[in-house]
Design a protein around this motif. Structure first.
Motif, PDB file in Angstrom:
ATOM      1  N   ARG A  53       0.719  -1.211   0.108  1.00 24.33           N
ATOM      2  CA  ARG A  53       0.119   0.007  -0.012  1.00 24.33           C
ATOM      3  C   ARG A  53       0.990   1.220  -0.084  1.00 24.33           C
ATOM      4  O   ARG A  53       0.592   2.193  -0.565  1.00 24.33           O
ATOM      5  CB  ARG A  53      -0.710   0.037   1.185  1.00 24.33           C
ATOM      6  CG  ARG A  53      -1.784   1.239   1.170  1.00 24.33           C
ATOM      7  CD  ARG A  53      -2.949   0.970   2.288  1.00 24.33           C
ATOM      8  NE  ARG A  53      -2.201   0.833   3.687  1.00 24.33           N
ATOM      9  CZ  ARG A  53      -1.419   1.930   4.221  1.00 24.33           C
ATOM     10  NH1 ARG A  53      -1.351   2.826   4.120  1.00 24.33           N
ATOM     11  NH2 ARG A  53      -1.248   1.484   5.719  1.00 24.33           N
ATOM     12  N   GLN A  54       1.788   1.266   0.949  1.00 24.12           N
ATOM     13  CA  GLN A  54       2.682   2.513   0.997  1.00 24.12           C
ATOM     14  C   GLN A  54       3.477   2.664  -0.281  1.00 24.12           C
ATOM     15  O   GLN A  54       3.846   3.762  -0.767  1.00 24.12           O
ATOM     16  CB  GLN A  54       3.723   2.380   1.957  1.00 24.12           C
ATOM     17  CG  GLN A  54       2.952   2.612   3.429  1.00 24.12           C
ATOM     18  CD  GLN A  54       3.990   2.690   4.519  1.00 24.12           C
ATOM     19  OE1 GLN A  54       5.060   3.198   4.303  1.00 24.12           O
ATOM     20  NE2 GLN A  54       3.468   2.178   5.778  1.00 24.12           N
ATOM     21  N   LEU A  55       3.869   1.574  -1.111  1.00 21.42           N
ATOM     22  CA  LEU A  55       4.770   1.630  -2.301  1.00 21.42           C
ATOM     23  C   LEU A  55       3.822   1.804  -3.586  1.00 21.42           C
ATOM     24  O   LEU A  55       4.300   1.959  -4.756  1.00 21.42           O
ATOM     25  CB  LEU A  55       5.547   0.457  -2.394  1.00 21.42           C
ATOM     26  CG  LEU A  55       6.707   0.232  -1.632  1.00 21.42           C
ATOM     27  CD1 LEU A  55       7.025  -1.201  -1.618  1.00 21.42           C
ATOM     28  CD2 LEU A  55       7.788   1.211  -1.710  1.00 21.42           C
ATOM     29  N   MET A  67       1.293  -8.877  -4.639  1.00 24.62           N
ATOM     30  CA  MET A  67       2.001 -10.005  -5.478  1.00 24.62           C
ATOM     31  C   MET A  67       3.416  -9.382  -5.665  1.00 24.62           C
ATOM     32  O   MET A  67       4.347  -9.928  -5.930  1.00 24.62           O
ATOM     33  CB  MET A  67       0.966 -10.418  -6.672  1.00 24.62           C
ATOM     34  CG  MET A  67       2.007 -11.285  -7.504  1.00 24.62           C
ATOM     35  SD  MET A  67       2.380 -10.971  -9.304  1.00 24.62           S
ATOM     36  CE  MET A  67       2.255  -9.386  -9.602  1.00 24.62           C
ATOM     37  N   GLN A  68       3.533  -8.090  -6.206  1.00 28.94           N
ATOM     38  CA  GLN A  68       4.740  -7.429  -6.581  1.00 28.94           C
ATOM     39  C   GLN A  68       5.715  -7.393  -5.581  1.00 28.94           C
ATOM     40  O   GLN A  68       6.926  -7.629  -5.784  1.00 28.94           O
ATOM     41  CB  GLN A  68       4.278  -5.909  -7.385  1.00 28.94           C
ATOM     42  CG  GLN A  68       3.907  -6.192  -8.720  1.00 28.94           C
ATOM     43  CD  GLN A  68       3.240  -4.619  -9.006  1.00 28.94           C
ATOM     44  OE1 GLN A  68       2.680  -3.849  -8.307  1.00 28.94           O
ATOM     45  NE2 GLN A  68       3.750  -4.461 -10.341  1.00 28.94           N
ATOM     46  N   VAL A  69       5.299  -6.998  -4.336  1.00 27.35           N
ATOM     47  CA  VAL A  69       6.171  -7.027  -2.983  1.00 27.35           C
ATOM     48  C   VAL A  69       6.587  -8.583  -2.971  1.00 27.35           C
ATOM     49  O   VAL A  69       7.800  -8.794  -2.809  1.00 27.35           O
ATOM     50  CB  VAL A  69       5.433  -6.391  -1.788  1.00 27.35           C
ATOM     51  CG1 VAL A  69       6.338  -6.455  -0.776  1.00 27.35           C
ATOM     52  CG2 VAL A  69       4.958  -4.988  -2.009  1.00 27.35           C
ATOM     53  N   GLU A  70       5.726  -9.384  -3.047  1.00 24.72           N
ATOM     54  CA  GLU A  70       6.250 -10.936  -2.730  1.00 24.72           C
ATOM     55  C   GLU A  70       7.099 -11.131  -3.771  1.00 24.72           C
ATOM     56  O   GLU A  70       8.162 -11.934  -3.470  1.00 24.72           O
ATOM     57  CB  GLU A  70       4.997 -11.651  -3.001  1.00 24.72           C
ATOM     58  CG  GLU A  70       4.294 -11.683  -1.416  1.00 24.72           C
ATOM     59  CD  GLU A  70       2.729 -12.333  -1.790  1.00 24.72           C
ATOM     60  OE1 GLU A  70       2.443 -12.823  -2.850  1.00 24.72           O
ATOM     61  OE2 GLU A  70       2.045 -12.579  -0.710  1.00 24.72           O
ATOM     62  N   ALA A  71       6.887 -10.919  -5.094  1.00 23.61           N
ATOM     63  CA  ALA A  71       7.992 -11.236  -6.169  1.00 23.61           C
ATOM     64  C   ALA A  71       9.249 -10.740  -5.925  1.00 23.61           C
ATOM     65  O   ALA A  71      10.396 -11.373  -5.938  1.00 23.61           O
ATOM     66  CB  ALA A  71       7.452 -10.562  -7.532  1.00 23.61           C
ATOM     67  N   PRO A  92      12.636  -4.520 -16.396  1.00 22.75           N
ATOM     68  CA  PRO A  92      13.862  -4.291 -15.758  1.00 22.75           C
ATOM     69  C   PRO A  92      13.741  -2.699 -15.184  1.00 22.75           C
ATOM     70  O   PRO A  92      14.100  -2.658 -14.224  1.00 22.75           O
ATOM     71  CB  PRO A  92      14.740  -4.392 -16.919  1.00 22.75           C
ATOM     72  CG  PRO A  92      14.328  -4.990 -18.017  1.00 22.75           C
ATOM     73  CD  PRO A  92      12.996  -5.043 -17.945  1.00 22.75           C
ATOM     74  N   VAL A  93      13.142  -1.796 -15.965  1.00 19.14           N
ATOM     75  CA  VAL A  93      13.227  -0.448 -15.457  1.00 19.14           C
ATOM     76  C   VAL A  93      12.201  -0.166 -14.382  1.00 19.14           C
ATOM     77  O   VAL A  93      12.553   0.304 -13.630  1.00 19.14           O
ATOM     78  CB  VAL A  93      12.838   0.612 -16.719  1.00 19.14           C
ATOM     79  CG1 VAL A  93      12.650   2.157 -16.454  1.00 19.14           C
ATOM     80  CG2 VAL A  93      13.777   0.530 -17.932  1.00 19.14           C
ATOM     81  N   PHE A  94      11.109  -0.859 -14.393  1.00 19.59           N
ATOM     82  CA  PHE A  94      10.364  -0.782 -13.430  1.00 19.59           C
ATOM     83  C   PHE A  94      10.673  -1.525 -12.106  1.00 19.59           C
ATOM     84  O   PHE A  94      10.492  -0.996 -11.023  1.00 19.59           O
ATOM     85  CB  PHE A  94       8.806  -1.420 -13.855  1.00 19.59           C
ATOM     86  CG  PHE A  94       7.955  -0.537 -14.720  1.00 19.59           C
ATOM     87  CD1 PHE A  94       7.347   0.654 -14.470  1.00 19.59           C
ATOM     88  CD2 PHE A  94       7.860  -0.592 -16.139  1.00 19.59           C
ATOM     89  CE1 PHE A  94       6.630   1.242 -15.166  1.00 19.59           C
ATOM     90  CE2 PHE A  94       7.512  -0.175 -16.924  1.00 19.59           C
ATOM     91  CZ  PHE A  94       6.617   1.241 -16.477  1.00 19.59           C
ATOM     92  N   PHE A 124      11.013  -0.136  -8.626  1.00 18.32           N
ATOM     93  CA  PHE A 124      10.217  -0.628  -7.443  1.00 18.32           C
ATOM     94  C   PHE A 124      11.313  -1.191  -6.386  1.00 18.32           C
ATOM     95  O   PHE A 124      11.022  -1.081  -5.214  1.00 18.32           O
ATOM     96  CB  PHE A 124       9.729  -2.137  -7.835  1.00 18.32           C
ATOM     97  CG  PHE A 124       8.437  -1.767  -8.699  1.00 18.32           C
ATOM     98  CD1 PHE A 124       8.040  -0.697  -8.932  1.00 18.32           C
ATOM     99  CD2 PHE A 124       7.782  -3.006  -9.309  1.00 18.32           C
ATOM    100  CE1 PHE A 124       6.772  -0.235  -9.925  1.00 18.32           C
ATOM    101  CE2 PHE A 124       6.801  -2.828 -10.280  1.00 18.32           C
ATOM    102  CZ  PHE A 124       6.209  -1.418 -10.374  1.00 18.32           C
ATOM    103  N   LEU A 125      12.450  -1.710  -6.629  1.00 12.34           N
ATOM    104  CA  LEU A 125      13.479  -2.295  -5.549  1.00 12.34           C
ATOM    105  C   LEU A 125      13.983  -0.917  -4.957  1.00 12.34           C
ATOM    106  O   LEU A 125      14.020  -0.969  -3.857  1.00 12.34           O
ATOM    107  CB  LEU A 125      14.483  -2.875  -6.434  1.00 12.34           C
ATOM    108  CG  LEU A 125      14.166  -4.383  -6.786  1.00 12.34           C
ATOM    109  CD1 LEU A 125      15.313  -4.978  -7.768  1.00 12.34           C
ATOM    110  CD2 LEU A 125      14.224  -5.186  -5.228  1.00 12.34           C
TER     111      LEU A 125
END
Length: 84
Positions: free
Chosen positions: A37-39, A44-48, A60-62, A66-67
Motif C-alpha cells: 500500500r505504501q509503495l 504480489m509485486q512485493v512478494e515477487a 527491468p526499468v520498473f 520498485f526495488l
C-alpha cells in the motif's frame, strides 16, 4: 588478477536481496499488504521482489524503480542493492 563470479552467486543474489528486503520490512513492523500500500504496488509485486522473482514484475526499468523505492521504505541503501 581478476575475480570470477560463479553462476551460482549471480543466481543466488536476487534471493539473498529479497530475504534482506523481507527481514527489513519485518523489522519495520510492516506486513506485505502494508508495504504494498505504501509503495502503491500490489502485494504480489512485493512478494515477487522478496522472492527475487523479477520475471513477475513489469520490466527491468520498473523493477529497478520498485526495488529502489522498497529499499528506501525499509531503510536500506538502494544503491548497494541495485549495484549488485
Amino acid at each position: 588478477m581478476s575475480e570470477v563470479i560463479s553462476t551460482v552467486d549471480v543466481e543466488a543474489a536476487p534471493r539473498r536481496f529479497g530475504r534482506e528486503l523481507a527481514a527489513a520490512r519485518e523489522s519495520c513492523g510492516l506486513s506485505i499488504a502494508e508495504a504494498a500500500r505504501q509503495l502503491k504496488l500490489s502485494p504480489m509485486q512485493v512478494e515477487a521482489m522478496e522472492a527475487g522473482d523479477y520475471q513477475r514484475l513489469p520490466g527491468p526499468v520498473f523493477a529497478r524503480g520498485f526495488l529502489r523505492n522498497y529499499a528506501r521504505l525499509v531503510k536500506l541503501d538502494p544503491e548497494v542493492l541495485l549495484a549488485s
